[in-house]
Design a protein around this motif. Structure first.
Motif, PDB file in Angstrom:
ATOM      1  N   GLY A 237       0.918  -1.195   0.051  1.00  0.00           N
ATOM      2  CA  GLY A 237       0.050   0.006   0.175  1.00  0.00           C
ATOM      3  C   GLY A 237       0.731   1.154   0.136  1.00  0.00           C
ATOM      4  N   PRO A 238       0.263   2.371  -0.737  1.00  0.00           N
ATOM      5  CA  PRO A 238       1.110   3.647  -0.675  1.00  0.00           C
ATOM      6  C   PRO A 238       1.018   4.108   0.860  1.00  0.00           C
ATOM      7  CG  PRO A 238      -1.042   3.978  -1.466  1.00  0.00           C
ATOM      8  CD  PRO A 238      -0.984   2.383  -1.209  1.00  0.00           C
ATOM      9  N   PHE A 239       2.037   5.203   1.051  1.00  0.00           N
ATOM     10  CA  PHE A 239       2.276   5.895   2.221  1.00  0.00           C
ATOM     11  C   PHE A 239       0.847   6.604   2.698  1.00  0.00           C
ATOM     12  CE2 PHE A 239       2.447  10.165   1.290  1.00  0.00           C
ATOM     13  CZ  PHE A 239       3.252  10.360   0.287  1.00  0.00           C
ATOM     14  N   GLY A 240       0.277   6.219   3.999  1.00  0.00           N
ATOM     15  CA  GLY A 240      -0.864   6.837   4.429  1.00  0.00           C
ATOM     16  C   GLY A 240      -2.078   6.048   4.096  1.00  0.00           C
ATOM     17  N   LYS A 243      -1.213   0.841   6.516  1.00  0.00           N
ATOM     18  CA  LYS A 243      -0.542  -0.499   6.712  1.00  0.00           C
ATOM     19  C   LYS A 243      -0.276  -0.855   7.995  1.00  0.00           C
ATOM     20  CE  LYS A 243       2.775   0.542   4.097  1.00  0.00           C
ATOM     21  NZ  LYS A 243       2.390   1.784   3.292  1.00  0.00           N
ATOM     22  N   GLU A 266      10.915   1.060   9.779  1.00  0.00           N
ATOM     23  CA  GLU A 266       9.749   2.023   9.936  1.00  0.00           C
ATOM     24  C   GLU A 266      10.126   3.056  10.785  1.00  0.00           C
ATOM     25  OE1 GLU A 266       6.822   1.981   7.807  1.00  0.00           O
ATOM     26  OE2 GLU A 266       8.083   0.998   6.594  1.00  0.00           O
ATOM     27  N   ARG A 267       9.003   4.008  11.092  1.00  0.00           N
ATOM     28  CA  ARG A 267       9.254   5.156  12.072  1.00  0.00           C
ATOM     29  C   ARG A 267       9.393   4.438  13.521  1.00  0.00           C
ATOM     30  NH1 ARG A 267       4.588   5.629   8.899  1.00  0.00           N
ATOM     31  NH2 ARG A 267       4.722   7.265   7.338  1.00  0.00           N
ATOM     32  N   ALA A 268      10.155   5.274  14.271  1.00  0.00           N
ATOM     33  CA  ALA A 268      10.276   4.923  15.692  1.00  0.00           C
ATOM     34  C   ALA A 268       9.044   4.919  16.529  1.00  0.00           C
ATOM     35  CB  ALA A 268      11.386   5.513  16.303  1.00  0.00           C
ATOM     36  N   ARG A 338      11.723  -2.269   3.054  1.00  0.00           N
ATOM     37  CA  ARG A 338      12.660  -1.611   3.631  1.00  0.00           C
ATOM     38  C   ARG A 338      13.792  -2.574   3.874  1.00  0.00           C
ATOM     39  NH1 ARG A 338      11.032   2.199   1.849  1.00  0.00           N
ATOM     40  NH2 ARG A 338       8.842   2.848   2.636  1.00  0.00           N
ATOM     41  N   SER A 394       6.036  -1.372   0.913  1.00  0.00           N
ATOM     42  CA  SER A 394       5.667  -0.129   0.459  1.00  0.00           C
ATOM     43  C   SER A 394       6.117   0.282  -0.679  1.00  0.00           C
ATOM     44  CB  SER A 394       6.369   0.661   1.709  1.00  0.00           C
ATOM     45  OG  SER A 394       6.603   0.255   3.135  1.00  0.00           O
ATOM     46  N   PRO A 395       5.286   0.066  -1.741  1.00  0.00           N
ATOM     47  CA  PRO A 395       5.984   0.022  -2.985  1.00  0.00           C
ATOM     48  C   PRO A 395       6.271   1.822  -3.659  1.00  0.00           C
ATOM     49  CG  PRO A 395       3.560  -0.087  -3.078  1.00  0.00           C
ATOM     50  CD  PRO A 395       4.138  -0.143  -1.790  1.00  0.00           C
ATOM     51  N   ALA A 396       7.105   2.153  -4.081  1.00  0.00           N
ATOM     52  CA  ALA A 396       7.548   3.331  -4.531  1.00  0.00           C
ATOM     53  C   ALA A 396       6.472   4.154  -5.359  1.00  0.00           C
ATOM     54  CB  ALA A 396       8.985   3.612  -5.087  1.00  0.00           C
ATOM     55  N   GLY A 397       6.130   5.278  -4.968  1.00  0.00           N
ATOM     56  CA  GLY A 397       4.925   6.002  -5.474  1.00  0.00           C
ATOM     57  C   GLY A 397       3.540   5.214  -5.433  1.00  0.00           C
ATOM     58  N   GLY A 398       3.634   4.183  -4.598  1.00  0.00           N
ATOM     59  CA  GLY A 398       2.003   3.641  -4.589  1.00  0.00           C
ATOM     60  C   GLY A 398       2.026   2.457  -5.594  1.00  0.00           C
TER      61      GLY A 398
END
Lengths: 573, 431
Positions: A237-240, A243, A266-268, A338, A394-398
């Motif tokens: 899925g794209p960011f936001g 997921k 991913e984000r801490a 990642r 996390s595919p680039a550009g969704g």
């Protein structure tokens, strides 16, 4: 055996070795201030060994010493893994924080299991018996589970138990058995053992066809795109698009014994949320804190990239270990992209010939091998255990056409594709019901879910037609199909993660509600006008939506059920 | 007595290679050439061949120039004398004041241990309703402003810097036009915050390598202040220029490009910087607001795309307004339940109605007939845009909420807003 550094480039060190070097063995780069930086041999050319360093290489010099070891990158297995928060190399983060403070210092490592904790051991076999790798020697209670102490998996002969410990409290370092092989060599066994992370751990009579549904209590997954115990699935899925939230919900409600969360690059902040919330959350099925069935492997995006690559293997190995005890384990990896990017970075530094989008040529086989570590096993003692792997992508550009998504789709059993359009419209979970698929059979009769899906698809076609010809150009029948598809989507497939009842629907309730929904979808409603159709569907949608919020078997639940039944009986009249 | 090396074997782009021994990876060096001296950083060791990226560029560097290694990585002084100062990307003063040498700290410090982070829960008030009401900025958040060239993103950044009640403001300018830099300085001076501001400015005219250091300098200083219990706000503009500088260096180093020429580790490089945003459990915090210009207004371009995966939401700045759709603050739920009881209700209702207004506008533009409901929505849309969305609107949160209620009351009946009865009863403006 020692070597000398001849080159440093990013996180890659090239060392000249003066002896035997094992591929994938570990080495320590000795920085001149005394720090020992863990690294792994990833290529050997003549006397030159290329190592990826699991730390920042700042300060390393040409000529510095490298200590080569024979063992491969390994994790320690034993009681006390559950509830831990590890980095990608199995260093317990809370203990690191207690020792060093706010930051993670290169070269500081702590053993994965506490040497002080005493475990009440009970033996399972008397002295004199013959055992092989993976046989149970005894057990200790670990939270809600009975943790079996096994003959170390790497011991590949037959052994006689010479001595076994009396029931009592021992640490993981205390000997609990003495084994002797046929040549008379004796081995001392403790409750902990090591296993190399990149070698699958699957001692079993045979691999089983995974077929027990793994109920996640997320309706769109369980009813439409099911996952089974021992199976694999991916969430691109794209960011936001949600997921990570989806993974978090799954980790809370999934009906498995143990959940391993691998936060990979991913984000801490998201890990912190889990860290702070899980100990407070009570698992409704056990009445204990969720943390007691969870292991968190945390290698956030700012941590060194080579350790990120290792972290998913660490997570898989811990999962396989508990599978060997006949438990059902779910590994959630967020995000496998990642991990793939970590491979790309290292491959680039090694100047390997790149494949598509500069990913290494072995990307596909690595991804396939990783997902193949999932599976249901019939163990040597006849019990069964499973490891299920769910990875986000996390595919680039969704764009799902990119190499990681494509390589993953080839090897997984279910695909839960998240759509930006759905998340923008606040339709959660944003799994696309038209594009996603699953090869497994879940809790709903496949024939029924196909029928529901057909209406969803036709509704979508009608909607597309309506954008061209307008509402007035659409027949009442077609219009009704579109409304029914909306009803199915809004009242069944979507779920409110923040509502106590709606957030998790048990299997039995799903089956019951699904039948009602399907009856409504296939109900021959006699309507003459579109407005009448809309009003009918608004009415039934409202009933189902409130039904979703009503706790099972409450008065409210029964009342709405009666209203739904009378709606169905009267065919909406 | 420090040793000099003067056997430079290769000069390409901004990278030189010198024959030297005993050099540490990531170490700093000084190159003295006829053009003057420049700092340089070790980026590759191979036998006795040491590659360095030269901050001031390699124009005029000769094969016999002298290189002296400093035995330490890039460092930045950390003292309270930094406040009010302006530096360039190599940490040289840009304001004709003294060079600072005290208490040097290395840039690029290790990662914060996740268990020493706390859940952020303090809202940063900016006075911009589109942020405060609809996508609240939260202390320790990392948030980019996605925009395109020509939009007033630097003005927006300066305003947030001025109005956010941060203890320390650090501005990192990358590839900035000189007049933009002057505008920032004037804005901070007029706003009276220069005394708690530190600026690291790389202008478009400066050597490209210095651009790479700007975020690290800002974040290293910011982190030190955060550890001293300060609430730090770091403003970075423009991260696309930073990424392009990365691209340039990696191509010179013959790294295999992954996507549109950017290096394969772009995600890691960006993440290592953005992830410095932190709310320490037991110390202060650091918030990062960054501008990312999207080449060709394309959000799937590698820079905004990778950024979006790293940051906790994003603001879209288009046509001089913060777009209500697409903009997202992932952390807003942590704070907007505790401001005022009507905050979330207003947030949801205003956006849903504005979305309906856009649909009505489309209908109108296609020549369909307008119903009375459409007319209400159109009226609401233009009021909402003028009184709330305009960037010039500058009011505190509660006033902005009240203003939203007034707009709603001017356009709709209470039931039409879809807001819960209890909230309506408490807040609907009395005539």
């Amino acid at each position: 055996m020692n070597g000398r550094i001849v080159a440093v480039y990013g996180n890659i060190v090239i060392a000249e070795a003066n002896g035997q070097v094992f591929q994938n063995s570990i080495g320590y780069c000795l920085r001149q201030d005394g720090a020992k930086l863990l690294s792994e041999v990833i290529r050997v050319r003549g006397r030159l060994a290329d190592l990826q360093v699991f730390e920042e290489t700042r300060g390393l010099k040409v000529g510095d010493t490298v200590e080569f070891q024979e063992e491969m990158l390994s994790v320690v297995l034993g009681p006390g893994l559950l509830g831990q928060i590890y980095d990608g190399l199995q260093n317990p983060l809370p203990q690191l924080a207690a020792q060093i403070g706010f930051f993670l210092e290169p070269g500081k490592y702590i053993h994965g299991l506490s040497a002080e904790t005493r475990w009440p051991f009970t033996s399972a076999r008397p002295a004199g018996q013959t055992v092989t790798a993976g046989d149970t020697l005894g057990s200790v209670p670990e939270g809600i589970f009975t943790h079996q102490i096994k003959v170390p998996f790497r011991m590949n002969q037959e052994y006689r138990i010479e001595k076994i410990a009396e029931p009592g409290e021992y640490t993981v370092e205390h000997p609990i058995a003495q084994l002797k092989d046929q040549n008379g060599v004796e081995y001392t066994i403790t409750m902990q053992q090591k296993w190399p992370v990149k070698i699958p751990l699957n001692l079993a009579r045979r691999r089983l066809m995974p077929q027990d549904p793994l109920v996640t209590r997320i309706r769109i997954i369980d009813s439409m795109f099911p996952v089974v115990r021992g199976g694999t699935y991916c969430i691109p899925g794209p960011f936001g698009a949600g997921k990570t939230v989806l993974q978090q919900i799954t980790s809370r409600h999934a009906e498995v014994d143990i959940v391993i969360l691998a936060a990979c690059g991913e984000r801490a902040g998201e890990v912190v949320e889990t860290l702070r919330e899980f100990p407070e959350l009570i698992d409704p099925r056990t009445g204990k804190s969720l943390m007691e069935r969870t292991i968190i492997i945390c290698n956030t995006s700012a941590m060194p990239v080579a350790a990120r690559e290792a972290s998913v293997y660490t997570a898989a190995t811990l999962g396989e270990y508990y599978r060997q005890m006949g438990l059902n384990v779910l590994l959630l990896a967020d995000s496998t992209s990642r991990w793939a990017q970590a491979m790309r970075e290292v491959s680039g530094r090694l100047e390997e010939i790149p494949g598509e989008e500069a990913f290494p040529a072995y990307l596909e086989s690595r991804i396939a091998a990783f997902y193949e570590r999932a599976g249901a096993l019939e163990l040597t003692d006849g019990s069964t255990g499973s490891l299920t792997i769910g990875g986000t992508v996390s595919p680039a550009g969704g764009n799902f056409e990119e190499p990681v998504t494509q390589a993953t789709l080839k090897v997984v059993g279910a695909f839960h594709g998240l759509s930006r359009a759905r998340s923008d419209a606040r339709r959660y979970p944003s799994i696309d019901p038209l594009d996603s698929w699953s090869k497994y059979t879940g809790i709903i009769d496949p024939d029924k879910s196909i029928r529901a899906r057909r209406i969803l698809r036709r509704g979508n076609e009608v909607r597309q037609m309506m954008t061209v010809v307008g509402e007035e150009g659409t027949s009442v029948d077609d219009y009704l199909v579109a409304l029914k598809a909306d009803f199915f989507d809004n009242c069944y497939l979507q779920q409110n993660a923040f509502d106590a009842v709606d957030a998790a629907t048990p299997a039995q309730r799903q089956q019951f509600v699904f039948d009602k929904v399907l009856t409504v979808l296939e109900l021959p409603l006699e309507v003459q006008e579109k407005d009448q159709a809309r009003q009918l569907m608004v009415k039934i949608s409202d009933l189902f939506r409130n039904w979703n919020y009503a706790a099972q078997d409450t008065e409210e639940y029964q009342k709405i059920l009666e209203q739904i039944d009378s709606f169905i009986a009267a065919k909406g009249k | 007595m420090r040793k000099y090396y003067d056997e430079i074997t290769r000069i390409a782009g901004n990278v030189i290679t010198v024959t030297a021994t005993g050099v540490g990876y990531d170490e700093l060096a000084v190159i003295s050439s006829k053009r003057g001296t420049s700092l340089a950083q070790v980026i590759r060791l191979e036998g006795d061949q040491v590659s360095l990226q030269v901050f001031a560029g390699t124009q005029g560097v000769s094969t016999e120039d002298r290189v002296q290694f400093l035995n330490s990585p890039m460092q930045v002084p950390f003292t309270d004398d930094l406040l009010g100062r302006v530096f360039d990307g190599a940490c040289r003063p840009r304001d004709d004041r003294a060079i600072l040498e005290e208490n040097k700290v290395s840039i690029g410090s290790p990662t914060v241990n996740p268990v020493r982070r706390r859940m952020p829960d303090h809202m940063v008030h900016t006075g911009i309703p589109m942020i405060d009401i609809f996508n609240s900025l939260v202390e320790s958040q990392k948030l980019p402003i996605f925009s395109v060239a020509g939009e007033p993103y630097n003005e927006l950044l300066a305003r947030v810097g001025l109005q956010a009640n941060a203890d320390i403001i650090i501005l990192g300018g990358m590839g900035l036009r000189h007049d933009d830099y002057l505008k920032f300085r004037d804005a901070f001076e007029k706003g009276g915050v220069l005394g708690r501001t530190i600026m690291f400015i790389h202008t478009a005219a400066d050597p490209v390598v210095e651009c790479l250091l700007v975020p690290d300098l800002c974040l290293a200083v910011g982190e030190q202040y955060a550890l001293q219990n300060k609430r730090v706000l770091v403003l970075l503009t423009d991260m696309t220029a930073f990424s392009d500088a990365l691209k340039e260096i990696s191509i010179i180093m013959e790294q295999i490009p992954s996507n549109r020429g950017y290096p394969g580790d772009l995600y890691t490089q960006l993440a290592r910087r953005y992830e410095k945003a932190v709310d320490f459990d037991g110390a202060g915090s650091m918030t990062i607001l960054a501008c990312v210009t999207m080449p060709g207004d394309d959000v799937t371009h590698p820079v905004p795309d990778n950024t979006g995966y790293i940051t906790e939401g994003q603001f879209y700045l288009r046509n001089g307004r913060i777009e209500p759709f697409g903009s997202l603050s992932r952390l807003k739920q942590q704070v907007n339940g505790k401001t005022r009881d009507d905050h979330r209700a207003i947030m949801d209702a205003c956006i849903q109605l504005y979305a309906l207004c856009r649909e009505s506008r489309e209908k109108r533009d296609m020549g369909f007939e307008m119903s009375p409901w459409d007319h209400k929505l159109l009226k609401y849309g233009s009021l909402f845009e003028k009184k709330i969305m305009e960037l010039s609107v500058n009011i505190p949160l509660f006033e902005a909420l009240d203003r939203c209620w007034n707009i709603l009351a001017e356009c709709f009946d209470p039931a039409e807003t879809g807001i819960r009865r209890a909230v309506i009863d408490a807040h609907w403006p009395k005539k």
